[in-house]
Design a protein around this motif. Sequence first.
Motif, mmCIF file in Angstrom:
data_model
loop_
_atom_site.group_PDB
_atom_site.id
_atom_site.type_symbol
_atom_site.label_atom_id
_atom_site.label_comp_id
_atom_site.label_asym_id
_atom_site.label_seq_id
_atom_site.Cartn_x
_atom_site.Cartn_y
_atom_site.Cartn_z
ATOM 1 N N VAL A 343 54.954 46.250 -24.964
ATOM 2 C CA VAL A 343 53.626 46.006 -24.394
ATOM 3 C C VAL A 343 52.706 45.386 -25.442
ATOM 4 O O VAL A 343 51.917 44.483 -25.133
ATOM 5 N N ALA A 344 52.794 45.850 -26.677
ATOM 6 C CA ALA A 344 51.960 45.273 -27.743
ATOM 7 C C ALA A 344 52.282 43.797 -27.943
ATOM 8 O O ALA A 344 51.375 42.965 -28.102
ATOM 9 N N GLY A 345 53.574 43.456 -27.932
ATOM 10 C CA GLY A 345 53.959 42.051 -28.104
ATOM 11 C C GLY A 345 53.433 41.183 -26.979
ATOM 12 O O GLY A 345 52.889 40.095 -27.220
ATOM 13 N N LEU A 346 53.572 41.654 -25.733
ATOM 14 C CA LEU A 346 53.063 40.890 -24.595
ATOM 15 C C LEU A 346 51.548 40.770 -24.648
ATOM 16 O O LEU A 346 50.993 39.715 -24.334
ATOM 17 N N THR A 347 50.860 41.825 -25.071
ATOM 18 C CA THR A 347 49.396 41.794 -25.152
ATOM 19 C C THR A 347 48.922 40.740 -26.140
ATOM 20 O O THR A 347 47.975 39.994 -25.865
ATOM 21 N N VAL A 348 49.576 40.671 -27.293
ATOM 22 C CA VAL A 348 49.192 39.666 -28.290
ATOM 23 C C VAL A 348 49.381 38.256 -27.730
ATOM 24 O O VAL A 348 48.533 37.372 -27.930
ATOM 25 N N GLN A 349 50.473 38.025 -27.013
ATOM 26 C CA GLN A 349 50.691 36.717 -26.398
ATOM 27 C C GLN A 349 49.628 36.424 -25.350
ATOM 28 O O GLN A 349 49.120 35.300 -25.267
ATOM 29 N N LEU A 350 49.286 37.414 -24.550
ATOM 30 C CA LEU A 350 48.268 37.212 -23.523
ATOM 31 C C LEU A 350 46.921 36.853 -24.140
ATOM 32 O O LEU A 350 46.187 36.009 -23.610
ATOM 33 N N LEU A 351 46.586 37.494 -25.250
ATOM 34 C CA LEU A 351 45.317 37.180 -25.916
ATOM 35 C C LEU A 351 45.281 35.711 -26.329
ATOM 36 O O LEU A 351 44.257 35.034 -26.167
ATOM 37 N N TRP A 352 46.385 35.204 -26.870
ATOM 38 C CA TRP A 352 46.433 33.800 -27.285
ATOM 39 C C TRP A 352 46.354 32.869 -26.079
ATOM 40 O O TRP A 352 45.735 31.810 -26.139
ATOM 41 N N MET A 353 46.956 33.267 -24.982
ATOM 42 C CA MET A 353 46.974 32.422 -23.795
ATOM 43 C C MET A 353 45.627 32.383 -23.078
ATOM 44 O O MET A 353 45.241 31.356 -22.521
ATOM 45 N N LEU A 354 44.894 33.495 -23.111
ATOM 46 C CA LEU A 354 43.708 33.614 -22.274
ATOM 47 C C LEU A 354 42.387 33.437 -23.018
ATOM 48 O O LEU A 354 41.396 32.999 -22.422
ATOM 49 N N LEU A 355 42.350 33.762 -24.300
ATOM 50 C CA LEU A 355 41.077 33.760 -25.027
ATOM 51 C C LEU A 355 40.964 32.547 -25.951
ATOM 52 O O LEU A 355 41.964 32.096 -26.525
ATOM 53 N N PRO A 356 39.756 32.015 -26.147
ATOM 54 C CA PRO A 356 39.555 30.832 -27.014
ATOM 55 C C PRO A 356 39.597 31.196 -28.496
ATOM 56 O O PRO A 356 38.594 31.100 -29.221
ATOM 57 N N ILE A 357 40.758 31.608 -28.956
ATOM 58 C CA ILE A 357 40.929 32.015 -30.352
ATOM 59 C C ILE A 357 41.045 30.770 -31.225
ATOM 60 O O ILE A 357 41.851 29.881 -30.941
ATOM 61 N N PRO A 358 40.262 30.656 -32.298
ATOM 62 C CA PRO A 358 40.345 29.474 -33.172
ATOM 63 C C PRO A 358 41.757 29.279 -33.720
ATOM 64 O O PRO A 358 42.476 30.254 -33.986
ATOM 65 N N SER A 359 42.141 28.027 -33.889
ATOM 66 C CA SER A 359 43.507 27.721 -34.328
ATOM 67 C C SER A 359 43.824 28.293 -35.700
ATOM 68 O O SER A 359 44.990 28.552 -36.005
ATOM 69 N N VAL A 360 42.788 28.503 -36.538
ATOM 70 C CA VAL A 360 43.041 29.016 -37.889
ATOM 71 C C VAL A 360 43.705 30.385 -37.831
ATOM 72 O O VAL A 360 44.545 30.722 -38.677
ATOM 73 N N PHE A 361 43.380 31.189 -36.821
ATOM 74 C CA PHE A 361 44.017 32.502 -36.690
ATOM 75 C C PHE A 361 45.453 32.369 -36.193
ATOM 76 O O PHE A 361 46.290 33.229 -36.458
ATOM 77 N N GLY A 362 45.725 31.313 -35.439
ATOM 78 C CA GLY A 362 47.076 31.097 -34.948
ATOM 79 C C GLY A 362 48.048 30.705 -36.033
ATOM 80 O O GLY A 362 49.268 30.849 -35.862
ATOM 81 N N LYS A 363 47.545 30.227 -37.179
ATOM 82 C CA LYS A 363 48.425 29.772 -38.254
ATOM 83 C C LYS A 363 49.285 30.900 -38.803
ATOM 84 O O LYS A 363 50.361 30.650 -39.355
ATOM 85 N N ILE A 364 48.820 32.129 -38.656
ATOM 86 C CA ILE A 364 49.571 33.266 -39.191
ATOM 87 C C ILE A 364 50.974 33.309 -38.593
ATOM 88 O O ILE A 364 51.961 33.573 -39.289
ATOM 89 N N LEU A 365 51.071 33.022 -37.285
ATOM 90 C CA LEU A 365 52.357 33.051 -36.581
ATOM 91 C C LEU A 365 52.824 31.652 -36.191
ATOM 92 O O LEU A 365 53.722 31.513 -35.359
ATOM 93 N N LEU A 366 52.207 30.622 -36.763
ATOM 94 C CA LEU A 366 52.483 29.223 -36.431
ATOM 95 C C LEU A 366 52.045 28.888 -35.004
ATOM 96 O O LEU A 366 52.468 27.879 -34.447
ATOM 97 N N TRP A 367 51.204 29.731 -34.426
ATOM 98 C CA TRP A 367 50.805 29.502 -33.047
ATOM 99 C C TRP A 367 49.820 28.354 -32.902
ATOM 100 O O TRP A 367 49.528 27.936 -31.774
ATOM 101 N N ASP A 368 49.294 27.853 -33.997
ATOM 102 C CA ASP A 368 48.447 26.651 -33.897
ATOM 103 C C ASP A 368 49.280 25.447 -33.460
ATOM 104 O O ASP A 368 48.723 24.403 -33.113
ATOM 105 N N HIS A 369 50.609 25.595 -33.470
ATOM 106 C CA HIS A 369 51.503 24.551 -32.951
ATOM 107 C C HIS A 369 51.998 24.887 -31.538
ATOM 108 O O HIS A 369 52.886 24.199 -31.025
ATOM 109 N N VAL A 370 51.444 25.934 -30.938
ATOM 110 C CA VAL A 370 51.883 26.375 -29.616
ATOM 111 C C VAL A 370 50.737 26.227 -28.624
ATOM 112 O O VAL A 370 49.782 27.006 -28.654
ATOM 113 N N GLU A 371 50.825 25.211 -27.781
ATOM 114 C CA GLU A 371 49.865 25.115 -26.694
ATOM 115 C C GLU A 371 50.001 26.364 -25.834
ATOM 116 O O GLU A 371 51.112 26.717 -25.423
ATOM 117 N N PRO A 372 48.900 27.082 -25.552
ATOM 118 C CA PRO A 372 49.006 28.364 -24.843
ATOM 119 C C PRO A 372 49.827 28.309 -23.561
ATOM 120 O O PRO A 372 50.557 29.263 -23.252
#
Length: 722
Positions: A343-372
């Motif tokens: 559930v924690a893993g899915l929640t983190v993914q949902l946050l990236w998909m739904l909320l306008p999180i700045p790309s700089v925070f996505g760099k931790i998991l390389l998610w700045d290269h992942v279109e939500p």
Amino acid sequence: MQKISWRCALIGIWIITALVYIGNTWSPSSYAYPLRNNYAYVDIKPTLGQARPIRADEWGVVTPLTQATVRNQFERYNKTSLYQEDLRINYGLPIADWGLAFKPTMWLYGLVNPAYAYSFHWFAVFTLFITGYAFLFTRFGASKANAILLSFGLYFTGFSQFWWNEKGPILAIFPWVIMPFLLNLRLRWQLIWFYYAAVFWLLTNFYPPVQISLAFAGFVLLAAKQPRLFQPRTLMLVLVAAALAAGTVGIYLYDYLSATSATIYPGSRHSMGGGVGGRFVISWIFPSINFSWVYNSLIGLNISEIGTVGMYYYIAALFFLDYKNFSLLGLDRAKRRVLLVLVAGLTVQLLWMLLPIPSVFGKILLWDHVEPARMQYASGVLLTIIVLYVASVVGLTFSLGRLLLLCTFVCVGWWLFKYPLGTKRGEDLFILLPLVLLYLFARKRNDLAHEGLALASLIFGAVLFGRFNPLQSAWPIFNLPPNEVVKYLQDQEEKNNGVLVFPHLHAATANGLGFRALSHTNAVPPMAFWNRHFPDTPTNERNAIFNRYAHVVPDLMPRPRLQQTDAVQVPMDRFVNVAHANVVTHFPDNLSQEGGFEVSARYKDALVLHGWAGWTSAPEGHGLEVVTYPPTIGTVQFTPMVRADLPLNTQQRISALNGFKVMIPHAENAPLQCISLVSLDAQSGERRLLNNPAEVPTCPSTSLRGSIPSTPLGNPPQDFAR
């Protein structure tokens, strides 16, 4: 003994299916679309279903580049191409180099007719998907029967089907990457398996947005099920194996990766969180609310972009959960930990998909290269396993009351989310039929409840999504005799020093058919080529247009331009001697009318038209006379164009080779106010007036010639060139 019999029966069914599928060279390709619509192979169509124009990544790029690799004798550099490009790119191709050792689904190329190899590749990918996810589901509590049903259910979801014939290998190979760590093997064998599968996964189709999100999902699944892997020594060895896999892929794709890193697209593409709308999340539990039975999008985006991992299995399981057993999750520490990690893993993914999180925070998991939106498949895998795990631990119980509540919920969901879009279609309500039937079958067999719900959801998914991809024979993809259009294009290529320059030959399809064509798809931009041919374009503008992954689109136009993010248009006259239309001041008023034209594009100093005319001669004898007011200020360019919507017969007036395009230049401050086009047949000398579209005024004929004023004609309906 009974288990062995069932296993043998399943293996036998699989072998027979493989023999039939590969024997008929079937595939999920939509390649019949360009063959019919660009090259006039009107008799080529799928065995079952229909080709999808939206799947241009497959029919326009992956399949043609596979054809080109075969024609290129499996060499690394594409000698059949005008651009001589490196074929070690993001799309996995059967190049005969050391990388082929990591592409086992392509090992038949060079040994059999490529149609069989192509078919084998896609059947192998399908097999990897079903068996891989079935294994994964068994590790989270599914029975073997339920695991197979859920694996097919995941296959028949929107994201899987709408992207299958291009991204299918990414989806299918993923479970095999984490599989060794879920088996009782020595660590060394787990690491070797993991290394090979990871390289296989990345080289068969390198697409970071989906692979990065799936890698996170794999991390979550292993953290939930195999915490021992995260002991320092073991984790270090796993990370070393992962680094070796990444390094192997990096070495193989080094030239491609280093070149694309400096591009505007995709090299400069970075994503922030958010943008996945509420209707996408709702479609996880109501899978078809965003499109119709015939796959027309109801919310504006194209059908591929609205694909999610939606199954009625999710809500059906929730309605039939045996809630009095929920304490089993709370009291058992190990089970509770597994659920919390998932559930924690899915929640983190949902946050990236739904909320306008700045790309700089996505760099931790390389998610700045992942279109939500591209994270939807990975999150769907986690959601499926969460529901499966809870249902397996808690159990399910059938009752008529719960069934009625579920049916009511489905009807209300359809009424709220589908009906307001203007469609009266009831495809969403089809799920009610298998639900009721399976309830009647399994109501006294709670031990079959889980399999019954999975089967009901699968039936719905197969009926709804299983019609999207066609069953297309690969034989015409690799064994196609030239028709009249292809022979004409071959003649044009020969006349232009071995380079084909022709409009509307989409993406890499011309090169796939063996042409050294200007039309192409370049994964790496050939900047030296563009610099040489467009030295008059300012450097910054030239870089902005061409420095990207792009489909090259030759056309009649005054200057190169960026058509869209991944497509550039280039003027044909830089690469071929374009024919000229005759500019005249009038035409006879007794001409018969045949054919017509439409407006293709408007520029500040030119207007481009396309249409067809009633010529009876071969294309070399086609002529065009142009009357405009104000008079055109320069040369009117004129080129043939294939009209595959017309019959393939040059002896008829209505012929696929009777299409044309024409570009009429005009002064920037004097847009055209009327146009008339007259076809001229060099063989017969016949002239025919083409029909104008409603928005384009017709210029006066001979009888009205004296009435042409020295200023623009009266007050035309509109200045259609603006």
